[in-house]
Design a protein around this motif. Structure first.
Motif, PDB file in Angstrom:
ATOM      1  N   MET A  71       0.841  -1.187   0.000  1.00  0.00           N
ATOM      2  CA  MET A  71       0.000   0.000   0.000  1.00  0.00           C
ATOM      3  C   MET A  71       0.882   1.244   0.000  1.00  0.00           C
ATOM      4  O   MET A  71       1.882   1.312   0.728  1.00  0.00           O
ATOM      5  CB  MET A  71      -0.895   0.002   1.241  1.00  0.00           C
ATOM      6  CG  MET A  71      -1.924  -1.125   1.257  1.00  0.00           C
ATOM      7  SD  MET A  71      -3.050  -1.043  -0.168  1.00  0.00           S
ATOM      8  CE  MET A  71      -3.907   0.500   0.198  1.00  0.00           C
ATOM      9  N   PRO A  72       0.541   2.256  -0.797  1.00  0.00           N
ATOM     10  CA  PRO A  72       1.339   3.485  -0.807  1.00  0.00           C
ATOM     11  C   PRO A  72       1.195   4.250   0.505  1.00  0.00           C
ATOM     12  O   PRO A  72       0.185   4.108   1.210  1.00  0.00           O
ATOM     13  CB  PRO A  72       0.755   4.274  -1.986  1.00  0.00           C
ATOM     14  CG  PRO A  72      -0.657   3.786  -2.107  1.00  0.00           C
ATOM     15  CD  PRO A  72      -0.614   2.333  -1.711  1.00  0.00           C
ATOM     16  N   SER A  73       2.193   5.046   0.840  1.00  0.00           N
ATOM     17  CA  SER A  73       2.095   5.894   2.026  1.00  0.00           C
ATOM     18  C   SER A  73       1.053   6.982   1.797  1.00  0.00           C
ATOM     19  O   SER A  73       0.328   7.372   2.716  1.00  0.00           O
ATOM     20  CB  SER A  73       3.461   6.511   2.337  1.00  0.00           C
ATOM     21  OG  SER A  73       4.424   5.491   2.528  1.00  0.00           O
ATOM     22  N   SER A  74       0.980   7.466   0.559  1.00  0.00           N
ATOM     23  CA  SER A  74      -0.060   8.403   0.168  1.00  0.00           C
ATOM     24  C   SER A  74      -0.113   8.439  -1.350  1.00  0.00           C
ATOM     25  O   SER A  74       0.788   7.943  -2.030  1.00  0.00           O
ATOM     26  CB  SER A  74       0.199   9.807   0.739  1.00  0.00           C
ATOM     27  OG  SER A  74       1.389  10.351   0.206  1.00  0.00           O
ATOM     28  N   GLY A  75      -1.170   9.026  -1.881  1.00  0.00           N
ATOM     29  CA  GLY A  75      -1.319   9.113  -3.324  1.00  0.00           C
ATOM     30  C   GLY A  75      -2.386   8.166  -3.844  1.00  0.00           C
ATOM     31  O   GLY A  75      -3.015   7.426  -3.082  1.00  0.00           O
ATOM     32  N   THR A  76      -2.572   8.190  -5.150  1.00  0.00           N
ATOM     33  CA  THR A  76      -3.666   7.466  -5.788  1.00  0.00           C
ATOM     34  C   THR A  76      -3.152   6.513  -6.861  1.00  0.00           C
ATOM     35  O   THR A  76      -2.285   6.882  -7.661  1.00  0.00           O
ATOM     36  CB  THR A  76      -4.645   8.466  -6.440  1.00  0.00           C
ATOM     37  OG1 THR A  76      -5.106   9.381  -5.449  1.00  0.00           O
ATOM     38  CG2 THR A  76      -5.836   7.746  -7.053  1.00  0.00           C
ATOM     39  N   ILE A  77      -3.681   5.283  -6.863  1.00  0.00           N
ATOM     40  CA  ILE A  77      -3.431   4.305  -7.917  1.00  0.00           C
ATOM     41  C   ILE A  77      -4.785   3.877  -8.472  1.00  0.00           C
ATOM     42  O   ILE A  77      -5.607   3.321  -7.736  1.00  0.00           O
ATOM     43  CB  ILE A  77      -2.668   3.064  -7.405  1.00  0.00           C
ATOM     44  CG1 ILE A  77      -1.325   3.462  -6.782  1.00  0.00           C
ATOM     45  CG2 ILE A  77      -2.458   2.051  -8.537  1.00  0.00           C
ATOM     46  CD1 ILE A  77      -0.583   2.297  -6.129  1.00  0.00           C
ATOM     47  N   VAL A  78      -5.016   4.154  -9.739  1.00  0.00           N
ATOM     48  CA  VAL A  78      -6.278   3.783 -10.374  1.00  0.00           C
ATOM     49  C   VAL A  78      -5.981   2.929 -11.595  1.00  0.00           C
ATOM     50  O   VAL A  78      -5.154   3.304 -12.433  1.00  0.00           O
ATOM     51  CB  VAL A  78      -7.088   5.030 -10.812  1.00  0.00           C
ATOM     52  CG1 VAL A  78      -8.386   4.611 -11.513  1.00  0.00           C
ATOM     53  CG2 VAL A  78      -7.396   5.912  -9.609  1.00  0.00           C
ATOM     54  N   THR A  79      -6.607   1.756 -11.695  1.00  0.00           N
ATOM     55  CA  THR A  79      -6.454   0.909 -12.869  1.00  0.00           C
ATOM     56  C   THR A  79      -7.790   0.267 -13.195  1.00  0.00           C
ATOM     57  O   THR A  79      -8.544  -0.117 -12.294  1.00  0.00           O
ATOM     58  CB  THR A  79      -5.381  -0.186 -12.651  1.00  0.00           C
ATOM     59  OG1 THR A  79      -5.323  -1.019 -13.800  1.00  0.00           O
ATOM     60  CG2 THR A  79      -5.679  -1.022 -11.425  1.00  0.00           C
TER      61      THR A  79
END
Length: 529
Positions: free
Chosen positions: A53-61
């Motif tokens: 999991m990222p520390s912060s930010g967005t992942i969209v797929t």
């Protein structure tokens, strides 16, 4: 297909790996992700795959990625079906076929009535015919484990594939299957690899660095050309900044010397004119203030240029910072070192090679040892080094020294610190400070010397072995490299290549990396079957 926005990731110890990553992949893109060792390429793939999991930010797929991981034995406790994440469906299918058509089983199977057939067909297509889906991953080789995950691309009808060093353990045939797949598929691919043949099949290259992701509009060969241009511009800027710093220091010195001369002349005139002491002190204070002001102006300018120069020097790649320097071997070129006549070896009474081997190795030669997985390359290496005797035929060993370096660099003793390991090769009675100078040349700084070898990465272990070779009084007459690039990123492959090209002894290499073989000047191939 994939959208990353303001992505940050910190390790569990709170160290920042990368920050503010913004990136977009369209459907059908085929992209190579490159970057220096430790830049976070594998971590980024795991984030996209959902394994971290990222520390912060967005992942969209809009497609669930299919992830082909690096294989280090971490899946040995799983069955092939579990590794492929099809075990539940296979068990449900078998239950249904034996009469237990429960709602739970039907729900798990989800109309995947051909799942077993697809698995068998996919494994066959990747050269794994005959494997039992319920056997443990620990029972198959590293190359076979990688092929299991590659077969999963077919099984799951993957539309978005993440490849993390997929060719590390593949033989020539396995690599060719993967190359053919990449050429023919329209599937979206994001690949991390040090295999430059594979990277050149991908039409877009992206570089991950502390600055984020930079997109280069071409394959890896194009990327290298652009980096060469950037490096040339960089070194022009570096030399220009060094020159500016020298000029600024010279200007400071000249200005202060001129100011001191003017102050001295003024003082002499005032003394001759009989100026009162109180006035002399006032004039002296003004002169000192003027001098201090000039010093401050020049110091500010010099510090600014020095900071800029320091930042530029920190940007120099490890490869360009390395200073190698190998000694010569004692043997003249062309001396017969090893000869084998009609040799063979048997495991469980089965001859290893279809035909007996006849081999001659002469000093100064550069030889590639090739063969498929299981063809007996490792056994032949042990015979060449004298660790094993053939069970038939005859061999001759001339008096010479040989060093066998495997893909794990297991010559490094994990019980030693870096400095202690270097001392093991100190046959020339070098002083402590001389050994530490050698370590520094191979990028091991003062705070690294007491670090345990057990925590070193593949690239660091490789650099330490190379450093140890320079510490010895005399280089080995023969070096045998067994898949030396498997656990290295491209930057460390380049370091290894540069080092090998400075070595003038006999070289025997087992490698599936054709570009590495070309760049290290291989002259002859010995093939075992």
């Amino acid at each position: 297909m994939l959208f990353l926005q303001n992505l940050f990731y910190r390790h569990l110890n709170k160290d920042l790996l990368f920050s503010d990553i913004n990136f977009y992949i369209s459907r059908h893109d085929k992209i190579a992700l490159t970057g220096n060792n430790g830049s976070g390429k594998s971590t980024l793939l795991k984030l996209i795959a959902g394994e971290l999991m990222p520390s912060s930010g967005t992942i969209v797929t809009d497609e669930k990625p299919y992830y082909v991981p690096q294989v280090f034995g971490q899946y040995d406790g799983l069955t092939i079906a579990q590794a492929l994440k099809v075990e539940d469906k296979l068990e449900a299918l078998h239950d249904i076929l034996t009469g237990n058509a429960s709602a739970a089983n039907l729900n798990i199977l989800d109309d995947n009535w051909t799942i077993e057939e697809r698995c068998i067909t996919a494994l066959q297509s990747w050269g794994l015919a005959g494997l039992d889906l319920f056997q443990k991953m620990s029972t198959i080789s590293g190359g076979q484990k990688t092929k299991v995950f590659l077969a999963g691309m077919n099984i799951h009808h993957a539309q978005f594939i993440l490849l993390d060093e997929p060719t590390n353990h593949l033989d020539v045939a396995g690599r060719q299957l993967l190359y053919d797949f990449i050429r023919s598929t329209s599937t979206t691919i994001l690949a991390v690899s040090h295999d430059r043949t594979l990277l050149n099949l991908l039409p877009v290259t992206c570089e991950l660095s502390s600055k984020g992701i930079t997109v280069y509009g071409g394959n890896y060969a194009f990327y290298q050309q652009q980096k060469t241009i950037e490096n040339e511009t960089f070194y022009v800027e570096l030399k220009s900044t060094e020159k500016a710093l020298r000029k600024a220091k010279e200007k400071e010195r000249e200005t202060l010397e001129r100011q001191q001369r003017l102050n001295a002349r003024g003082k002499q005139k005032q003394e001759k004119a009989g100026v009162a002491r109180i006035m002399m002190n006032t004039i002296k204070n003004k002169a000192e203030h003027s001098t201090a002001k000039a010093k401050s102006v020049h110091a500010q300018k010099i510090n600014g240029i020095a900071d800029e120069l320091q930042n530029l020097r920190l940007s120099i790649t490890d490869k360009d910072r390395m200073k190698l320097g190998f000694n010569e071997t004692a043997l003249h070129t062309g001396k017969l070192l090893f000869k084998a006549n009609a040799i063979n070896y048997a495991w469980s009474d089965q001859p290893l090679w279809h035909n007996e081997l006849d081999i001659e190795i002469y000093s100064g030669e550069r030889i590639a040892l090739k063969g498929t997985n299981g063809s007996g390359k490792t056994t032949l290496i042990k015979i060449i080094t004298g660790a094993l005797q053939p069970q038939s035929g005859t061999i001759y060993h001339a008096q010479h020294t040989v060093m066998h370096i495997d893909q794990d660099y297991s010559l490094i003793d994990n019980g030693f610190t870096i400095y202690q390991q270097a001392q093991q090769f100190n046959t020339g009675a070098l002083q402590e400070h001389e050994i530490k100078i050698r370590l520094s040349r191979f990028l091991f700084a003062t705070n690294d010397w007491d670090k345990s070898c057990s925590v070193l990465s593949g690239g660091e272990r490789m650099r330490l072995i190379l450093c140890c070779l320079t510490i010895g009084k005399q280089q080995p007459d023969m070096i045998i490299l067994d898949e030396p690039t498997n656990n290295l990123d491209i930057q460390n492959v380049e370091i290894l290549t540069a080092a090998i090209n400075e070595y003038h002894g006999t070289l025997v290499v087992v490698s599936h990396d054709e570009i590495f073989l070309q760049e290290t000047g291989i002259e002859r191939v010995i093939t075992v079957r």
